[in-house]
Each structure stands twice: as structure tokens, then as C-alpha cells.
Design a protein around this motif. Structure first.
Motif, PDB file in Angstrom:
ATOM      1  N   THR A 125       0.818  -1.220   0.000  1.00  0.00           N
ATOM      2  CA  THR A 125       0.000   0.000   0.000  1.00  0.00           C
ATOM      3  C   THR A 125       0.850   1.268   0.000  1.00  0.00           C
ATOM      4  O   THR A 125       0.303   2.367   0.042  1.00  0.00           O
ATOM      5  N   ARG A 151       0.339   5.091  -2.049  1.00  0.00           N
ATOM      6  CA  ARG A 151      -0.955   5.221  -2.708  1.00  0.00           C
ATOM      7  C   ARG A 151      -1.895   6.072  -1.862  1.00  0.00           C
ATOM      8  O   ARG A 151      -1.907   5.974  -0.638  1.00  0.00           O
ATOM      9  N   SER A 152      -2.704   6.865  -2.522  1.00  0.00           N
ATOM     10  CA  SER A 152      -3.697   7.635  -1.788  1.00  0.00           C
ATOM     11  C   SER A 152      -4.745   6.689  -1.237  1.00  0.00           C
ATOM     12  O   SER A 152      -4.937   5.566  -1.741  1.00  0.00           O
ATOM     13  N   GLU A 177      -7.160   5.606  -3.761  1.00  0.00           N
ATOM     14  CA  GLU A 177      -6.657   4.654  -4.746  1.00  0.00           C
ATOM     15  C   GLU A 177      -6.779   3.207  -4.261  1.00  0.00           C
ATOM     16  O   GLU A 177      -6.708   2.266  -5.063  1.00  0.00           O
ATOM     17  N   LEU A 202      -7.202  -0.645  -6.118  1.00  0.00           N
ATOM     18  CA  LEU A 202      -6.302  -1.759  -5.844  1.00  0.00           C
ATOM     19  C   LEU A 202      -7.069  -3.050  -5.579  1.00  0.00           C
ATOM     20  O   LEU A 202      -6.690  -4.126  -6.062  1.00  0.00           O
ATOM     21  N   MET A 219       1.267  -2.417 -10.048  1.00  0.00           N
ATOM     22  CA  MET A 219       1.088  -0.985  -9.852  1.00  0.00           C
ATOM     23  C   MET A 219       2.364  -0.328  -9.348  1.00  0.00           C
ATOM     24  O   MET A 219       2.640   0.834  -9.634  1.00  0.00           O
ATOM     25  N   GLU A 220       3.177  -1.097  -8.580  1.00  0.00           N
ATOM     26  CA  GLU A 220       4.439  -0.551  -8.091  1.00  0.00           C
ATOM     27  C   GLU A 220       5.375  -0.234  -9.247  1.00  0.00           C
ATOM     28  O   GLU A 220       6.199   0.672  -9.157  1.00  0.00           O
ATOM     29  N   MET A 280       4.729   7.277 -10.485  1.00  0.00           N
ATOM     30  CA  MET A 280       3.626   8.023  -9.890  1.00  0.00           C
ATOM     31  C   MET A 280       3.005   8.995 -10.884  1.00  0.00           C
ATOM     32  O   MET A 280       1.817   9.281 -10.840  1.00  0.00           O
ATOM     33  N   VAL A 312       0.443   7.111 -12.758  1.00  0.00           N
ATOM     34  CA  VAL A 312      -0.730   6.891 -11.919  1.00  0.00           C
ATOM     35  C   VAL A 312      -1.561   8.157 -11.820  1.00  0.00           C
ATOM     36  O   VAL A 312      -2.783   8.134 -11.927  1.00  0.00           O
ATOM     37  N   ASP A 355      -5.383   8.727 -12.939  1.00  0.00           N
ATOM     38  CA  ASP A 355      -6.390   9.240 -12.002  1.00  0.00           C
ATOM     39  C   ASP A 355      -7.056  10.489 -12.557  1.00  0.00           C
ATOM     40  O   ASP A 355      -8.264  10.686 -12.403  1.00  0.00           O
TER      41      ASP A 355
END
Length: 401
Positions: free
Chosen positions: A350, A353-354, A357, A361, A378-379, A383, A386, A390
Motif C-alpha cells: 500500500t 498510494r492515496s 486509490e 487496488l 502498480m508498483e 507516480m 498513476v 487518475d
């Protein structure tokens, strides 16, 4: 009187449970993703400090016999810290996400400005963040939320999140930390055969070392992530308990040469690893993985699990010491290694991540067991990518609205 102690412990327990459930949620909702981890796990430093202070107070007052101060002072000292908490709490800003969920956007804007890293942050940027949070809330909103939602099937995979919160708090207790915290003097005195005074001092020393070890989580949780810390912590604790098993067995069988020194080393070695992953990061993780409308619910369940197994440890340990002796440490060695495997296969990362978000996930993968692999994917995304995705999603939702 025993009745006073009984009632006092119940009231104190309610207060402690409330703090453990609410504080990590408030901290996680008031900080940015890049620094959320350290701002929550710093609570571990203070937990360790409080336990160490209590231990040294007990050591000092153990030399006072026949005087009421030996029991009145330990009961009175916590009042000082409680008064400090009561005095300053009302000056803290409210969680912006809670304010937004209640439709209080003006108050949320003020709180976000007060919590901003940069004093000159523009209200335009804050308004954009408020809109993002509001969109996330509208997407997931239903008529009513409660604990029953965790057992309903749906795209949010709430039951999976519930299991993760329970598992991480189970792991924090059943890897043996509070066996050492509560019964450290007993271990040094009965298992290692040391004198009472030396056992008390060494036990307090282990808990003091725990403070310095807790800083390792603060420095590394946002750099390396939650999952690596959980795994390293569990492996370290499992190894320590395995070493303690062998050394206590040697002492029981009169192979005492160097065994007490080795056992002492493993006790300090254990406290080098426990704070890294399971002193405060377990509360952080339960707060992070929850959706906004159920965050306090999941944190409460995690806290309840934590203290349930704390109670189990406190009750079974004296019996285990008297019956299975050195074999008792095998249980925690096995659990420690098992926790490392569980985290590797079932826990998604985690870090960075916001909170909004987190729903992506857990919802995007086709099956719940694919969430961990999806998180690794996702890692690999930067950013910026991402953020661009978003932004596209937010634009799309605004256009639809």
C-alpha cells in the motif's frame, strides 16, 4: 479494593481501545501518501517509550516495601499523560476526509490548508483534492454502512480486507511480543535462571531497546513499504524464537555454559525486529486498506483482534511456562515463519498510494487472490503515470455527472 481496580481496568481498557482505533485512522486521513507511513508508525515509538518507562518505574519501586507509594505512584503516573492528551486534542484539526463525507467542504478546505506541508499551498490545489475525494465517496456510497457490509459480496472485496486487518493484528500478538513484554522478568528469572534483581533490570533493558528499534520502522516504512517490513520482522522474530527454544532447552538440560548469554542475545535480537513491522504498522495497514465510509469500522475490528489475542497471551503464558516450558517458544517460531509466508502471498503493498486509490487496488483485479500481484504491477508504474490515469478517470466521471 479489588472492585476499584476491576472497574478502573474496564474504563481504562475502553479508553485504550478507543485511542488504538481512532488515532491511526485520524493520522492516516490527515497525511499525504508519501509520508503517511511514518506519521502513523511514529505512535510505535511512544508505545515503546511508555512501556519502558512503566517497566523502569516498577524496577525502582520494587525496592520500596511496606509503603503505599509502591502501588499508588504507578497508578497515578498515567493520569499525567492523559491530562496532556485531553488538553491538546481539541486543538487538532479534524480529518478532512471525515468532513468531506459529512458535506462540510468549507471546513475541510481549512483543515487541509492547516495540514499542508507548504504554507503557501493554493486553494485551487486543495479544491482539486477535495473534488477527487468527493468523487470517490460518491462512487462507493450506499444508503447505510455498518459492520455487516464486510460480509456482503461486492466489487469492493470488503471481506478480503476484513481478513487482512484481522490477520495483521493477529500476527502482531501471536508472534510472541507480549510474552517478552509482560513476562520478561519471569523469562530471565525462571527460564534463564538469573537472580530476581538482575532479571528485572534486563527485562526493563529489553523494553528500552525496543524504543530505539521502533525508530527503524519510522525511517523505513515509506522508503521500503509495509510488506517488506512485515516479512523481515516476522522472519526475525521467528529466528529469535527458534534460538530461544534451543538455548532454554540447553538450560533446562543443564548445558548452561554460555546458554544464558545466548538466550539474552535472542531476547534483544527479537526486540530488534518486532517494532519494525508489528508495533504500529499493523494499525496503519488496517486503516489504509479500508474504504472511507468503513475505515473506522475496520480499524475497530483490527484493534479488537489485537487486544483479544493480547488477552490470550496474558492468560496462557503462565500455564505454558509451567507445563511445556521451552517448547512454548516453538509455537511462536512457527507462527513467525508462517506469518512471513502469509504476508508474501496474501498482502498487497500500500506504500505511496492515496487512500482513494485503495479501492482501485482491491476492485480492479478479476479475483481476490490476484490483488497481491496487481499491487506489484502498480508498483512498477511511476507516480506520474498513476496521476495521469487518475486525472483521466476524474475527468471522465465529471463529464458523466
Amino acid at each position: 479494593h479489588i472492585a476499584q481496580l476491576f472497574v478502573g481496568r474496564i474504563i481504562s481498557g475502553i479508553g485504550t481501545g478507543g485511542v488504538n482505533a481512532v488515532v491511526p485512522v485520524w493520522q492516516s486521513e490527515c497525511t499525504k501518501p508519501k509520508s503517511r507511513g511514518k506519521n502513523v508508525v511514529v505512535i510505535g515509538v511512544f508505545i515503546a517509550s511508555g512501556v519502558a518507562i512503566a517497566s523502569w518505574v516498577n524496577v525502582g519501586l520494587s525496592f520500596i516495601e511496606g509503603n503505599e507509594v509502591s502501588w499508588r505512584l504507578p497508578l497515578a503516573l498515567p493520569i499525567v499523560f492523559t491530562l496532556l492528551l485531553m488538553a491538546f486534542t481539541m486543538s487538532f484539526p479534524e480529518s478532512p476526509r471525515w468532513l468531506i463525507s459529512k458535506g462540510l467542504k468549507t471546513e475541510a478546505r481549512v483543515a487541509m490548508h492547516a495540514l499542508s506541508d507548504a504554507p503557501t499551498v493554493s486553494y485551487k490545489a486543495i479544491d482539486a483534492e477535495i473534488e477527487t475525494i468527493s468523487l470517490a465517496l460518491r462512487e462507493s456510497s450506499t444508503s447505510e454502512y455498518g459492520f455487516a457490509n464486510f460480509f456482503k459480496r461486492g466489487p469492493q472485496r470488503l471481506f478480503y480486507r476484513l481478513c487482512l486487518a484481522i490477520a495483521v493484528n493477529f500476527s502482531a500478538q501471536m508472534t510472541g511480543a507480549n510474552v517478552i513484554t509482560y513476562y520478561g522478568k519471569t523469562i530471565f528469572q525462571e527460564s534463564l535462571g538469573l537472580e530476581a534483581e538482575k532479571a528485572a533490570i534486563l527485562s526493563a533493558g529489553v523494553l528500552t531497546w525496543k524504543i530505539f528499534a521502533a525508530f527503524s520502522a519510522y525511517l523505513s516504512v515509506d522508503r521500503f513499504g509495509r510488506k517488506p517490513l512485515f516479512i523481515i520482522s516476522a522472519l526475525g522474530m521467528g529466528t529469535s524464537m527458534a534460538g530461544l527454544t534451543g538455548t532454554v532447552w540447553a538450560i533446562d538440560n543443564r548445558y548452561t555454559y554460555g546458554a544464558s548469554i545466548a538466550a539474552t542475545f535472542f531476547l534483544f535480537f527479537y526486540m530488534s525486529f518486532f517494532p519494525l513491522g508489528f508495533l504500529a504498522a499493523n494499525f496503519l495497514y488496517a486503516a489504509e486498506i479500508a474504504p472511507q465510509e468503513l475505515r473506522i469500522h475496520l480499524a475497530a475490528i483490527g484493534t479488537a483482534t489485537h487486544w483479544l489475542f493480547n488477552f490470550v497471551i496474558a492468560e496462557i503464558t503462565p500455564v505454558a511456562f509451567a507445563t511445556i516450558r521451552w517448547r512454548y517458544y516453538i509455537v511462536y517460531a512457527v507462527v513467525g515463519f508462517g506469518v512471513a509466508l502469509m504476508v508474501y502471498f496474501l498482502f498487497p503493498e500500500t506504500k505511496g498510494r492515496s487512500l482513494e486509490e485503495m479501492d482501485r487496488l482491491f476492485e480492479d483485479p478479476g479475483r481476490w487472490w490476484e490483488v497481491t500481484a496487481y499491487a506489484r504491477g502498480m508498483e512498477g508504474m511511476d507516480m506520474g503515470q498513476v496521476d495521469r490515469e487518475d486525472a483521466k478517470m476524474s475527468t471522465s466521471h465529471i463529464e458523466k455527472a
